[in-house]
Write a protein that holds these residues in place. Structure first.
Motif, PDB file in Angstrom:
ATOM      1  N   ILE A  81       0.843  -1.208   0.000  1.00 36.80           N
ATOM      2  CA  ILE A  81       0.000   0.000   0.000  1.00 36.80           C
ATOM      3  C   ILE A  81       0.871   1.248   0.000  1.00 36.80           C
ATOM      4  O   ILE A  81       0.712   2.140  -0.847  1.00 36.80           O
ATOM      5  N   GLY A  82       1.811   1.310   0.939  1.00 33.50           N
ATOM      6  CA  GLY A  82       2.654   2.492   1.044  1.00 33.50           C
ATOM      7  C   GLY A  82       3.502   2.686  -0.201  1.00 33.50           C
ATOM      8  O   GLY A  82       3.672   3.810  -0.680  1.00 33.50           O
ATOM      9  N   LEU A 136       0.664   1.631  10.631  1.00 34.37           N
ATOM     10  CA  LEU A 136       1.733   2.454  11.193  1.00 34.37           C
ATOM     11  C   LEU A 136       2.925   2.564  10.251  1.00 34.37           C
ATOM     12  O   LEU A 136       3.653   3.554  10.275  1.00 34.37           O
ATOM     13  N   SER A 137       3.144   1.518   9.437  1.00 30.79           N
ATOM     14  CA  SER A 137       4.342   1.535   8.593  1.00 30.79           C
ATOM     15  C   SER A 137       4.082   2.198   7.247  1.00 30.79           C
ATOM     16  O   SER A 137       5.026   2.558   6.539  1.00 30.79           O
ATOM     17  N   PHE A 175       6.807   3.930   4.301  1.00 32.43           N
ATOM     18  CA  PHE A 175       6.937   3.341   2.965  1.00 32.43           C
ATOM     19  C   PHE A 175       6.580   4.362   1.899  1.00 32.43           C
ATOM     20  O   PHE A 175       7.211   4.412   0.836  1.00 32.43           O
ATOM     21  N   ILE A 176       5.578   5.200   2.180  1.00 32.37           N
ATOM     22  CA  ILE A 176       5.221   6.240   1.210  1.00 32.37           C
ATOM     23  C   ILE A 176       6.423   7.148   0.977  1.00 32.37           C
ATOM     24  O   ILE A 176       6.809   7.418  -0.168  1.00 32.37           O
ATOM     25  N   ARG A 177       7.043   7.587   2.056  1.00 30.55           N
ATOM     26  CA  ARG A 177       8.183   8.492   1.912  1.00 30.55           C
ATOM     27  C   ARG A 177       9.320   7.861   1.135  1.00 30.55           C
ATOM     28  O   ARG A 177       9.893   8.467   0.236  1.00 30.55           O
ATOM     29  N   LEU A 178       9.619   6.600   1.483  1.00 27.07           N
ATOM     30  CA  LEU A 178      10.725   5.914   0.823  1.00 27.07           C
ATOM     31  C   LEU A 178      10.449   5.738  -0.662  1.00 27.07           C
ATOM     32  O   LEU A 178      11.293   6.055  -1.512  1.00 27.07           O
ATOM     33  N   ALA A 179       9.235   5.249  -0.979  1.00 28.54           N
ATOM     34  CA  ALA A 179       8.901   4.992  -2.383  1.00 28.54           C
ATOM     35  C   ALA A 179       8.872   6.294  -3.164  1.00 28.54           C
ATOM     36  O   ALA A 179       9.343   6.364  -4.303  1.00 28.54           O
TER      37      ALA A 179
END
Lengths: 351, 314
Positions: free
Chosen positions: B128-129, B184-185, B189-193
């Protein structure tokens, strides 16, 4: 032997003087202040939005609960009409957003309701517990910094040497060590297993017995500080190593200053921005995030209050605890952002 | 070789200094200092050894967890009254817990629960992220701003507190814990991707695909996703360890996976009442959890460095 102070980057030593004297081409004072005000304004707006979201989430906890609060209050044999009457009386028939602002008004005047179990006002319980959590968090932070800073400075001064390598290896282990395991090991070592020099549980207030207070917080603080110290050391070491490449350090060395003076007076301060940020963030996190440690060592702080409220299904207590933890976390983070902007001109300029 | 690549890349990135500076510039946790020529050969071998050791342990844990039903083990839930708080013996290699259940068997079945929680939460969060992050990075504009604001707001909550609140409201079950951890994660993951996507979009093959007339959807799926998968997966790998610990913390508070399902966290928590008399009941699962998390961090850190995104883009 090459790194640290002994490294000699091939650069013109005079270039270091201008860098050390401050950033070139500063904007006029008035414009700088306006820009800083704009940054502050933007951050405050952001803070307000996040605070609304955080308080709304805390509010929603009691609202999301399974079961009908009105039916519970009305009692088991209540008719649907009676339940409806109770609902109107409690104001539960109003839209959620209206009830939220109503609740928020109560929060702002210090009314968080009473504990479902003990009847104690939630605000009063919070007032008792916040100082305890605060003390633990502050002491843990200070210990972590006291351990991390000398190790980091020395590791940056002599990278790859014994101190650097061993503190790195221990730090890697410490960072992978969950609090509940570390706390258990410490109890086994100091509080009943191998030796009984420290109490495993039982918090003593500072004003009742300062020495007893110190004894009762040593183990929880040790549990909290170890992982933090590892992260701090790593962060400061790498920042410090890049600072030591700067020309003004070469300048200081060529003036014949002692390594100790260069490391602590010249290099530490410009290297510590990210450390200060992280320490502040952790401070906010520790205030309520020490739940596991507070439960393990029976410390009557905020975290333990939250855990107890969950066990008791004491939802107003839970709500109050989460509200304080989340709001202080957000506010501390915002303060650090501002402090950072005030301290580091580069952040200010970027806007 | 990871080392070789890094030493080649650093001067390009920093643009100053020779090899001696590099040794000092290299900030990372497990790094070999290239200036120590005498020791570097030995150290490289020992790194390999440590890496294989960590991998071996992880394979052992995963293998045992997968094969648990066909391994010759005691029933994890059935007490053996001769084994109450038992020490190490031939029939119960790791002894028994406070009511005589076999520790080895519970440890292996516990690995199933702990790994299941860690892996499924990471996969859920990463998918998802990761997708949201790619969309944010590729599309930009309003979509990106809204996603980043939500991300900031979520990161403003202390994680464990939110998780505890979720468990208090929805009750403790594996699903609630997995979904809670995944939620929570997602922001990270959004930021990293997103950060990775921003870098990849600059590359020639994306320009080529666009020039070729590929639609945004196709560019994202065919060109961006394959390049984002590796850094996201490497980060997700480390998150598995974080989640195993988070489940342990919840179990410690009595809010973890409910019994009878054993998990490492619940084993450690259950043994705590006997900590001073029979420390092995808690310490054995604690050691297994620690070594597993340590191995995950070690292998993950090493792997992540190869696909590192500059922090400044995050």
């Amino acid at each position: 032997m090459s790194a640290g102070l002994a490294a000699s980057p091939a650069a013109d030593p005079t270039a270091g003087a201008t860098v050390a004297a401050g950033a070139p081409a500063r904007a006029p004072r008035g414009r700088r202040q306006r820009r800083f005000a704009a940054v502050v304004g933007k951050r405050l707006l952001h803070l307000l939005i996040v605070l609304l979201l955080v308080t709304f989430a805390s509010f929603a906890i009691t609202d999301l609960l399974p079961g009908d609060a009105a039916a519970t209050v009305a009692g088991e044999n209540a008719t649907p009409e009676q339940i409806a009457a109770v609902r109107t009386e409690l104001g539960l028939d109003r839209p959620m957003i209206v009830r939220y602002f109503d609740w928020l008004g109560g929060v702002l005047t210090g009314d968080l309701g009473n504990s479902f179990r003990t009847g104690q006002p939630v605000t009063e319980a919070l007032a008792q517990r916040i100082p305890v959590s605060f003390e633990i968090a502050v002491v843990a932070q200070i210990l972590a910094l006291l351990v991390a800073i000398p190790l980091a400075v020395y590791s940056a001064y002599r990278p790859g040497k014994l101190i650097d390598r061993s503190s790195m290896a221990i730090g890697f282990g410490a960072a992978a060590m969950p609090h509940f395991i570390l706390g258990m090991v410490l109890i086994l070592l100091f509080a009943g297993g191998l030796s009984s020099i420290l109490p495993a549980t039982g918090f003593v207030g500072f004003f009742d017995d300062p020495l007893g207070n110190l004894k009762s917080i040593i183990l929880p603080c040790l549990t909290l500080m170890l992982g933090e110290a590892a992260v701090y050391r790593q962060l400061l070491r790498s920042d410090m190593i890049s600072t030591l490449q700067e020309d003004f350090i070469l300048m200081a060395r060529s003036k014949g200053l002692s390594p100790r003076r260069i490391l602590f007076r010249h290099a530490l301060r410009p290297s510590s921005f990210s450390l200060i940020t992280l320490a502040g963030v952790n401070m906010g996190r520790l205030l309520g995030g020490a739940i596991v440690v507070e439960v393990m060592f029976a410390i009557p702080g905020l975290g333990q209050m939250v855990a107890q409220a969950v066990y008791d299904r004491d939802y107003l207590m839970l709500q109050g605890g989460i509200l304080v933890i989340a709001v202080s976390y957000v506010v501390i983070n915002a303060l650090i952002d501002l402090l950072y902007a005030a301290l580091d001109p580069r952040v200010r300029r970027r806007g | 070789m990871a080392e070789a690549r890094e030493t080649l890349e650093e001067p390009i990135l920093t643009g100053n200094g020779g090899p001696t500076d590099l040794a000092a510039m290299e900030p990372d946790l497990l790094d070999v200092e290239p200036d120590q020529t005498v020791a570097s050969g030995r150290r490289r071998r020992s790194f390999q050894f440590g890496w294989w050791l960590a991998c071996g342990w992880l394979i052992l844990v995963v293998g045992a967890a997968l094969l648990a039903p066909i391994l010759p083990l005691w029933e994890p839930g059935t007490p053996d009254y001769t084994n109450v708080a038992g020490g190490l013996s031939a029939s119960h290699p790791l002894g028994g817990d406070a009511i005589g259940r076999d520790n080895l068997s519970r440890l292996i079945y516990g690995a199933r629960a702990s790994l299941l929680v860690g892996l499924s939460a990471v996969v859920l969060g990463a998918v998802i992220g990761g997708l949201l992050g790619i969309i944010a990075g590729y599309v930009g504009g309003k979509v990106e701003r809204v996603l980043l604001t939500l991300t900031d707001a979520t990161l403003a909550f202390p994680g464990l507190v939110l998780l505890i609140a979720a468990v208090a409201v929805f009750g403790a079950s594996m699903t609630v814990i997995i979904v809670g951890l995944a939620v929570l994660s997602i922001p990270t993951f959004i930021r990293l991707a997103r950060a990775t996507t921003l870098v990849i979009v600059q590359r020639e093959f994306v320009t080529a695909a666009r020039a070729y007339g590929a639609r945004p959807m196709r560019v994202m799926l065919r060109e961006v996703v394959p390049n984002v998968v590796l850094p996201v997966a490497a980060y997700g790998f480390i998150m598995v360890g974080v989640f195993i610990v988070a489940e342990g913390s919840l179990s410690f508070l009595g809010l973890g996976i409910p019994p009878p399902t054993p998990s490492w966290g619940s084993m450690i928590a259950a043994g705590r009442t006997e900590l001073l008399t029979h420390p092995q009941i808690s310490l054995i699962p604690a050691a297994v959890m620690f070594v597993t998390v340590l191995s995950i961090n070690y292998v993950g850190e090493r792997t992540r460095k190869r696909f590192e995104v500059k922090d400044s883009n995050l």
